[in-house]
Design a protein around this motif. Structure first.
Motif, mmCIF file in Angstrom:
data_model
loop_
_atom_site.group_PDB
_atom_site.id
_atom_site.type_symbol
_atom_site.label_atom_id
_atom_site.label_comp_id
_atom_site.label_asym_id
_atom_site.label_seq_id
_atom_site.Cartn_x
_atom_site.Cartn_y
_atom_site.Cartn_z
ATOM 1 N N ASN A 30 16.029 -93.188 3.907
ATOM 2 C CA ASN A 30 15.905 -92.767 2.508
ATOM 3 C C ASN A 30 14.520 -93.082 1.946
ATOM 4 O O ASN A 30 13.942 -92.282 1.206
ATOM 5 N N VAL A 31 14.034 -94.280 2.300
ATOM 6 C CA VAL A 31 12.682 -94.638 1.833
ATOM 7 C C VAL A 31 11.658 -93.653 2.366
ATOM 8 O O VAL A 31 10.740 -93.215 1.663
ATOM 9 N N HIS A 32 11.843 -93.293 3.644
ATOM 10 C CA HIS A 32 10.917 -92.337 4.252
ATOM 11 C C HIS A 32 10.983 -90.989 3.545
ATOM 12 O O HIS A 32 9.944 -90.366 3.262
ATOM 13 N N LEU A 33 12.189 -90.549 3.214
ATOM 14 C CA LEU A 33 12.326 -89.278 2.518
ATOM 15 C C LEU A 33 11.691 -89.332 1.144
ATOM 16 O O LEU A 33 11.059 -88.360 0.697
ATOM 17 N N VAL A 34 11.833 -90.473 0.466
ATOM 18 C CA VAL A 34 11.192 -90.624 -0.847
ATOM 19 C C VAL A 34 9.678 -90.537 -0.726
ATOM 20 O O VAL A 34 8.995 -89.885 -1.509
ATOM 21 N N SER A 35 9.167 -91.226 0.320
ATOM 22 C CA SER A 35 7.716 -91.198 0.532
ATOM 23 C C SER A 35 7.233 -89.795 0.849
ATOM 24 O O SER A 35 6.196 -89.342 0.355
ATOM 25 N N THR A 163 7.112 -99.622 -6.552
ATOM 26 C CA THR A 163 8.557 -99.648 -6.827
ATOM 27 C C THR A 163 9.366 -99.422 -5.558
ATOM 28 O O THR A 163 10.367 -100.102 -5.299
ATOM 29 N N VAL A 164 8.886 -98.472 -4.759
ATOM 30 C CA VAL A 164 9.573 -98.204 -3.495
ATOM 31 C C VAL A 164 9.516 -99.425 -2.583
ATOM 32 O O VAL A 164 10.507 -99.824 -1.957
ATOM 33 N N GLU A 165 8.315 -100.036 -2.516
ATOM 34 C CA GLU A 165 8.175 -101.223 -1.663
ATOM 35 C C GLU A 165 9.058 -102.372 -2.159
ATOM 36 O O GLU A 165 9.687 -103.089 -1.376
ATOM 37 N N ARG A 166 9.112 -102.549 -3.500
ATOM 38 C CA ARG A 166 9.958 -103.612 -4.058
ATOM 39 C C ARG A 166 11.447 -103.350 -3.781
ATOM 40 O O ARG A 166 12.200 -104.254 -3.399
ATOM 41 N N ALA A 167 11.861 -102.118 -3.964
ATOM 42 C CA ALA A 167 13.248 -101.768 -3.671
ATOM 43 C C ALA A 167 13.565 -101.969 -2.192
ATOM 44 O O ALA A 167 14.659 -102.399 -1.817
ATOM 45 N N GLN A 168 12.549 -101.643 -1.373
ATOM 46 C CA GLN A 168 12.725 -101.833 0.067
ATOM 47 C C GLN A 168 12.959 -103.306 0.390
ATOM 48 O O GLN A 168 13.853 -103.656 1.164
ATOM 49 N N ARG A 169 12.153 -104.175 -0.211
ATOM 50 C CA ARG A 169 12.313 -105.610 0.046
ATOM 51 C C ARG A 169 13.657 -106.114 -0.477
ATOM 52 O O ARG A 169 14.372 -106.877 0.192
#
Length: 635
Positions: A30-35, A163-169
């Motif tokens: 999902n993170v990849h798709l967001v990116s 934000t994406v990185e924070r959500a990832q962590r």
């Protein structure tokens, strides 16, 4: 839960870990798709920039004659297509919303549209027009490059990436916590599984094996070569102590029993608490059986518990029944043999372990036959029933006048002959027939009275013995109902209870005696001197009569210590307004001495043996016995 297998728990853990892994993989997808979604618009802009560069390069090559007209036109068409996709496509929608981007790309599109004919008609080698066209379109490369840099470096984009990185962590930490908590849950389940297995196979109070575990061990040992010795242990009078002193004291005694068994038996012994105060020991691989039997005898001496109260002492001893097997054995048979040996040990009050013998099986078969017979006999009140009533009269010692009679049970079994009253009572009590036995007794009394075999004088009392199982708080109400059915006035009934019954739960006994008095029923304490009561309890219990056991009356005239004992009992009883009955009088000398010591009534073979109803009817016609000639006796 106790039956849950370890592999099932392991499967649960595996499924949990796999699901957690799929969750982590899905997260990164999902993170990849967001990116990708965020960068797709930049990618379309970069493709536009690349196609613009290629078009400008095609112009230069066309000018140098290294590209033909068709290739130039193709480069133009591709550039136009990229511009149209950027202005119309959804991937670049976010870029188009940025200030000035749409206007600049629209301007590029307008230039392409305006120079379409020029490009189509541009002759090969025409350097002037090519340079002009190159100068028109080349500046847009810098424009597009600036747009790309602004897009990637503007605060919104950076904030989105952060934000994406924070959500990832955060999600990663959550998933790690999920995995850890799942592992802890699995470990807890495994621990609970072991705990439930322990509870399923062990007694929680003593930590010994329970009945289920012991039966499994016994079944396994049955298929092993070598000798085996099974020992069953019962704590005598444990229930009385438990009632008198409380459950906490009873539990403490059971725990002490478990510790003493572990301490005094080999480490290889299988020790179990079967139920309540019943224990079992299984010994195998015995090098010397005589040594083992000696150890068990010593163990029985160790299993002695004494409780001292201000006015009495409780003593709990163990009874042991043994069954020995040579080689393989049948578990149920060995257990039955040990049970019969234990039963014999309890009946004989043996202070040494009793080893099973074949004669015990014969005795057990006899008891089963007797139980079957008595179960049927208690349903029949007719005269033809071999289970019948006899009556033994009581006399006042001062005038030798009949004061009443005691009802006794006799049983002439067609196969086993005369059965003792004690065995009759034990058969009923030990097999749940106590209430049935009491009902039959009163029903048979009514039968005798209705047949006019006993023309009962109103001043005579009829005495009945109560068994332990019916001596409950419901006894007064039950007697009141039964006496009404029989037609016998309550004032003519005398209820006899033993010391053992009365002292089990003294407060309850007080309540029952008081309720019986309210009904007008007389209460006597039977076999006094053989139990563990005291005169202080006699005062609090408030019975009407005290019956001194025959063991203290026999040879009373010849034993000075017995006379002293009886004299004090009589004096203290009279002080408490309790009359005294001397049981078991068999000679004139015993009667004279009992009278001299102050006993109020006498009972025994000297006056009459227990009589059938017809013989008792004749005796009722002679209520007073002649006084024998006086003889001198020492005091």
């Amino acid at each position: 839960m106790a039956r849950l297998r370890p592999w099932l728990l392991y499967l649960m853990v595996l499924v949990f870990v796999l699901l957690s892994g799929f969750s982590i993989a899905g997260y990164f997808t999902n993170v990849h798709l967001v990116s990708v979604q965020q960068q797709s618009s930049v990618w379309s802009l970069s493709q536009l920039q690349l196609q613009l560069q290629r078009f400008c390069l095609s112009l230069q090559l066309y000018e140098a004659g290294r590209r033909d007209k068709e290739q130039l036109q193709l480069s133009y068409d591709l550039l136009w297509s990229r511009v149209d996709i950027f202005l119309q496509g959804s991937d670049s929608e976010a870029l188009r919303r940025q200030p000035g981007v749409t206007e600049q790309i629209t301007q590029l599109a307008a230039l392409l549209r305006a120079n379409a004919d020029t490009i189509s008609a541009l002759p090969a080698g025409e350097s002037t027009r090519s340079m002009v066209l190159g100068g028109v379109f080349t500046p847009f490369q810098e424009v597009i490059n600036t747009i790309m840099v602004d897009t990637l470096t503007r605060s919104e984009s950076l904030q989105s990436l952060r934000t994406v990185e924070r959500a990832q962590r955060q999600l990663a930490f959550s998933l790690i916590g999920l995995v850890i908590s799942g592992l802890l849950l699995a470990l807890y389940l495994l621990r609970q599984y072991r705990r439930y297995i322990l509870l399923a196979l062990h007694d929680p109070l003593t930590s010994l094996a329970n009945r289920s575990a012991f039966q499994m061990q016994l079944q396994q040992a049955a298929h092993q070569p070598g000798d085996a010795l099974l020992c069953l242990i019962d704590l005598n009078q444990f229930k009385e102590v438990n009632l008198a002193l409380g459950q906490a004291q009873g539990d403490a005694m059971l725990q002490r029993t478990g510790r003493r068994l572990r301490t005094n038996l080999p480490a290889t012994a299988v020790i179990a608490r079967l139920e309540s105060d019943d224990f079992a020991v299984l010994l195998t691989d015995m090098a010397d059986q005589s040594v083992v039997l000696c150890q068990l005898q010593q163990l029985q001496q160790v299993l002695l518990f004494e409780y001292f109260l201000p006015d009495r002492v409780f003593q709990v001893r163990a009874s042991m029944g043994l069954a020995l097997s040579k080689g393989g054995f049948d578990a149920d048979t060995l257990l039955a043999q040990a049970s019969m040996a234990l039963d014999q040990a309890k009946r004989s009050h043996s202070r040494t372990p009793v080893l099973f013998a074949d004669a015990m099986a014969v005795a057990a078969s006899r008891r089963r036959a007797l139980l079957e017979s008595i179960s049927m006999g208690l349903m029949d009140v007719s005269i033809s029933n071999p289970l019948r009533l006899v009556y033994q009269p009581l006399y006042a010692l001062n005038c030798r006048e009949m004061t009443g009679m005691e009802v006794l049970v006799r049983w002439q079994h067609p196969e086993f002959g005369a059965i003792s009253p004690l065995e009759i009572t034990e058969l009923a009590e030990n097999n749940g027939l106590g209430q049935t036995y009491a009902n039959w007794l009163l029903e048979r009394i009514r039968h005798d009275l209705q047949l006019d075999e006993l023309p009962w004088p109103s001043h005579l009392r009829i005495a009945i013995n109560l068994s332990p199982s019916i001596f409950t708080t419901q006894l007064p109400q039950w007697l009141d109902s039964r006496l009404t059915q029989i037609g016998l006035p309550a004032a003519q009934l005398l209820v006899e209870i033993t010391e053992t019954i009365a002292m089990v739960e003294f407060k309850r006994s007080q309540f029952i005696v008081n309720e019986l008095h309210k009904l007008g029923i007389t209460v006597a304490l039977d076999d006094f001197g053989t139990g563990y009561s005291s005169l202080s309890y006699l005062r609090e219990l408030q019975v009407d009569k005290l019956k001194i056991d025959k063991s203290f009356i026999r040879q009373l005239h010849a034993d000075k210590k017995q006379r002293m004992f009886v004299r004090h009992i009589v004096r203290l009883s009279h002080y408490l307004d309790v009359s005294v009955v001397a049981e078991g009088i068999e000679t004139e000398a015993e009667e004279r001495m009992a009278h001299k010591l102050g006993c109020d009534e006498g009972q025994g073979y000297y006056y009459a043996r227990p009589l059938e109803a017809e013989a008792m009817r004749l005796r009722l016609g002679q209520e007073r016995l002649p006084r024998p000639e006086p003889h001198a006796h020492g005091s």
